[in-house]
Design a protein around this motif. Structure first.
Motif, PDB file in Angstrom:
ATOM      1  N   ASP A 161       1.976 -24.819  17.095  1.00 41.09           N
ATOM      2  CA  ASP A 161       1.922 -25.724  18.254  1.00 41.09           C
ATOM      3  C   ASP A 161       2.349 -27.145  17.910  1.00 41.09           C
ATOM      4  OD1 ASP A 161       0.925 -23.469  19.463  1.00 41.09           O
ATOM      5  OD2 ASP A 161      -0.949 -24.363  20.131  1.00 41.09           O
ATOM      6  N   ALA A 173       4.562 -21.616  37.781  1.00 42.20           N
ATOM      7  CA  ALA A 173       4.967 -22.659  36.844  1.00 42.20           C
ATOM      8  C   ALA A 173       4.242 -22.495  35.517  1.00 42.20           C
ATOM      9  CB  ALA A 173       4.666 -24.034  37.438  1.00 42.20           C
ATOM     10  N   PHE A 174       4.965 -22.727  34.423  1.00 37.59           N
ATOM     11  CA  PHE A 174       4.416 -22.610  33.081  1.00 37.59           C
ATOM     12  C   PHE A 174       4.994 -23.775  32.277  1.00 37.59           C
ATOM     13  CE2 PHE A 174       2.906 -20.895  29.217  1.00 37.59           C
ATOM     14  CZ  PHE A 174       2.179 -19.734  29.463  1.00 37.59           C
ATOM     15  N   CYS A 175       4.162 -24.544  31.640  1.00 40.08           N
ATOM     16  CA  CYS A 175       4.642 -25.713  30.899  1.00 40.08           C
ATOM     17  C   CYS A 175       5.724 -25.306  29.906  1.00 40.08           C
ATOM     18  CB  CYS A 175       3.483 -26.395  30.171  1.00 40.08           C
ATOM     19  SG  CYS A 175       4.001 -27.869  29.264  1.00 40.08           S
ATOM     20  N   ASN A 176       6.856 -25.994  29.943  1.00 41.28           N
ATOM     21  CA  ASN A 176       7.962 -25.587  29.081  1.00 41.28           C
ATOM     22  C   ASN A 176       7.769 -25.972  27.620  1.00 41.28           C
ATOM     23  OD1 ASN A 176       8.792 -28.276  28.710  1.00 41.28           O
ATOM     24  ND2 ASN A 176      10.655 -28.060  29.931  1.00 41.28           N
ATOM     25  N   VAL A 177       6.613 -26.549  27.305  1.00 41.13           N
ATOM     26  CA  VAL A 177       6.305 -26.815  25.894  1.00 41.13           C
ATOM     27  C   VAL A 177       6.274 -25.526  25.085  1.00 41.13           C
ATOM     28  CG1 VAL A 177       3.772 -26.638  26.025  1.00 41.13           C
ATOM     29  CG2 VAL A 177       4.812 -28.192  24.370  1.00 41.13           C
ATOM     30  N   THR A 219      13.812 -29.375  25.724  1.00 41.47           N
ATOM     31  CA  THR A 219      12.571 -30.031  26.120  1.00 41.47           C
ATOM     32  C   THR A 219      12.052 -30.896  24.986  1.00 41.47           C
ATOM     33  OG1 THR A 219      10.407 -29.680  27.178  1.00 41.47           O
ATOM     34  CG2 THR A 219      10.969 -28.216  25.349  1.00 41.47           C
ATOM     35  N   ASP A 259       7.492 -16.659  23.280  1.00 43.74           N
ATOM     36  CA  ASP A 259       8.059 -17.942  22.887  1.00 43.74           C
ATOM     37  C   ASP A 259       9.235 -17.687  21.950  1.00 43.74           C
ATOM     38  OD1 ASP A 259       7.036 -17.466  20.331  1.00 43.74           O
ATOM     39  OD2 ASP A 259       5.607 -19.121  20.364  1.00 43.74           O
ATOM     40  N   TYR A 269       7.978 -32.872  29.109  1.00 39.70           N
ATOM     41  CA  TYR A 269       7.417 -31.511  29.157  1.00 39.70           C
ATOM     42  C   TYR A 269       7.043 -31.060  30.575  1.00 39.70           C
ATOM     43  CZ  TYR A 269       7.265 -31.940  24.102  1.00 39.70           C
ATOM     44  OH  TYR A 269       7.612 -32.120  22.797  1.00 39.70           O
ATOM     45  N   PRO A 270       8.027 -30.941  31.447  1.00 41.95           N
ATOM     46  CA  PRO A 270       7.734 -30.468  32.809  1.00 41.95           C
ATOM     47  C   PRO A 270       7.453 -28.976  32.824  1.00 41.95           C
ATOM     48  CG  PRO A 270      10.091 -30.613  32.515  1.00 41.95           C
ATOM     49  CD  PRO A 270       9.471 -31.158  31.244  1.00 41.95           C
ATOM     50  N   ASP A 271       7.024 -28.477  33.980  1.00 44.50           N
ATOM     51  CA  ASP A 271       6.853 -27.041  34.148  1.00 44.50           C
ATOM     52  C   ASP A 271       8.214 -26.358  34.255  1.00 44.50           C
ATOM     53  OD1 ASP A 271       4.106 -27.013  34.083  1.00 44.50           O
ATOM     54  OD2 ASP A 271       3.873 -27.167  36.261  1.00 44.50           O
TER      55      ASP A 271
END
Length: 461
Positions: A66, A54-58, A75, A30, A81-83
């Motif tokens: 977090d 796919a990985f959540c872009n959060v 984002t 990250d 919060y898309p992938d």
């Protein structure tokens, strides 16, 4: 096939298909350099090797705790919060000695990196863009990372129960380079060395530093891309090894005002692609310093103040940057001088290099190394000349204002945001996103009342 022989997607598929593991572990960086990841079921992993997953872009939109950034464009709630697309890096394959699957087989682990639009703010992809610049100039970049970290006789539960106060360090007192300490605790040292050998991040030198329970590890030199991967892996799995032994390791820049801070020094060098020779070494010049090395060091020096947020990325990083604690305060350089920000290390064709001493152990290795290499390459490209060499104690000398480093994270973030060179080297998307995350970190800090404030003001003022 040995896991470190994996170079291609086809190699990785063959290794996994020959394995009895039902799941494979993947991890990525990250913004803060924290490893985030998951297990992928065998068939899902094999599919992901070919086409990504796919990985959540959060993961690029939250902080160390977090908590969601409210000031970034890439984002947020405004994007829902898309992938993001993620690709697995086949040649990063390793076995994890700390974790086993069916029949006792060691877990397979792969690094991953963001792809698509997320690549613009992905720390690993940032470094690889800088290395493309080196390639275009005809250089192969090499690096070696050194980390200091404190060890404690604590657990994640106990430190929280204690409120992070009165922590019991692994060993007492000051005892740098202690053979006694490393002999008494030889079982852990053996485990640490074995872990790093198995995971292909061998430690070249390992010793106690001055301070209770502090260790310094120098990871062996490698190509810069691999060196950054090794630093990233090292910090995560050292902490995992410690906790499996009922201990804790911290890479905080400065965990206590009573003890020295923890550095994350970066050794860098370049080799000529065509000849294979060191681009930094010239036996005919004083200290063996070639014109290329002088230009490189001048670039790193010139842009240290503007890129400071990339080396010192947390509020705590700046607690380390005070006089007399082995951390430089100005963008200075010297020959074998450990009071300057840059230490030129004379040597041979094999060993001539520059040590960037400004970084702390809490830095994201991909981002810090990008800053050093990017600035140095820009210095070569533009023919920059270094400021006069410092002799003696840099802490006791005065330097021109242009060499002064920012002393807060907020100021460092503003210098980075305003830097046209940073935008040229790293891209607008990365600079905007990273500067915003550092501003968020500063704002989060300002929302809280510290123990120092309570003790100083509660009764007296």
């Amino acid at each position: 096939m040995h896991e470190r022989e994996v170079k291609t997607v086809e190699d990785a598929i063959a290794l996994v298909e020959a394995s009895a593991l039902t799941h494979i572990k993947v991890g990525l960086s990250d913004i803060d350099g924290v490893m985030r990841g998951k297990y992928l079921r065998r068939d899902k992993f094999l599919s992901a090797l070919k086409s990504g997953f796919a990985f959540c872009n959060v993961v690029l939109g939250w902080d160390l705790d977090d908590h969601l950034y409210d000031n970034v464009r890439y984002t947020g709630w405004h994007t829902a919060y898309p992938d993001a697309q993620v690709r697995i890096v086949p040649q990063s394959c390793r076995r994890l000695p700390l974790e086993t699957g069916p029949g006792g087989e060691r877990m397979l682990f792969f690094l991953a990196e963001f792809d698509g639009d997320a690549a613009a703010v992905c720390p690993r992809r940032l470094l690889h863009r800088v290395l493309q610049h080196a390639d275009a100039l005809g250089f192969d970049a090499y690096a070696a990372l050194e980390y200091e970290f404190f060890m404690f006789n604590e657990t994640p539960q106990s430190v929280r129960e204690k409120g992070y106060r009165n922590l019991q360090t692994w060993t007492p007192g000051n005892f740098g380079y202690s053979v006694l300490r490393s002999t008494v605790a030889s079982d852990f040292y053996r485990q640490l060395n074995a872990l790093c050998e198995t995971m292909d991040m061998p430690i070249e030198g390992l010793h106690t530093e001055t301070g209770p329970g502090v260790i310094e590890a120098a990871i062996a030199v490698d190509r810069a891309a691999d060196a950054a991967d090794k630093g990233f892996l090292f910090k995560t799995f050292v902490k995992a090894l410690a906790q499996q032994n009922g201990l804790m390791a911290t890479f905080m820049a400065k965990w206590s005002h009573e003890h020295s801070g923890q550095s994350g020094h970066i050794h860098v060098s370049l080799r000529e692609r065509k000849t294979g020779k060191s681009a930094f070494f010239d036996a005919s010049q004083p200290h063996g310093m070639s014109r290329v090395q002088a230009n490189f060091m001048a670039g790193v020096q010139r842009y240290l103040p503007e890129f400071m947020a990339m080396y010192a990325q947390t509020i705590n990083s700046y607690s380390r940057l005070v006089p007399g604690y082995w951390a430089p305060l100005d963008a200075t350089w010297g020959i074998e001088n450990r009071t300057t920000a840059l230490r030129l290390i004379p040597g041979t064709d094999k060993s001539q290099r520059v040590e960037v001493r400004i970084g702390s152990a809490d830095a994201n290795p991909y981002i810090a190394l990008s800053a050093a290499l990017g600035a140095g390459l820009y210095g070569i490209e533009t023919g920059l000349e270094p400021a006069p060499m410092v002799e003696g104690n840099a802490y006791a000398q005065q330097f021109e204002p242009a060499l002064k480093l920012p002393n807060t994270l907020w100021d460092a973030a503003q210098r980075l945001r305003e830097s046209s060179t940073a935008r040229t080297l790293f891209g607008d998307a990365f600079v905007e996103h990273f500067a915003a995350t550092r501003e968020w970190e500063e704002r989060e800090f300002r929302r809280h009342v510290t123990d120092w404030e309570l003790a100083r003001y509660f009764e007296i003022i």
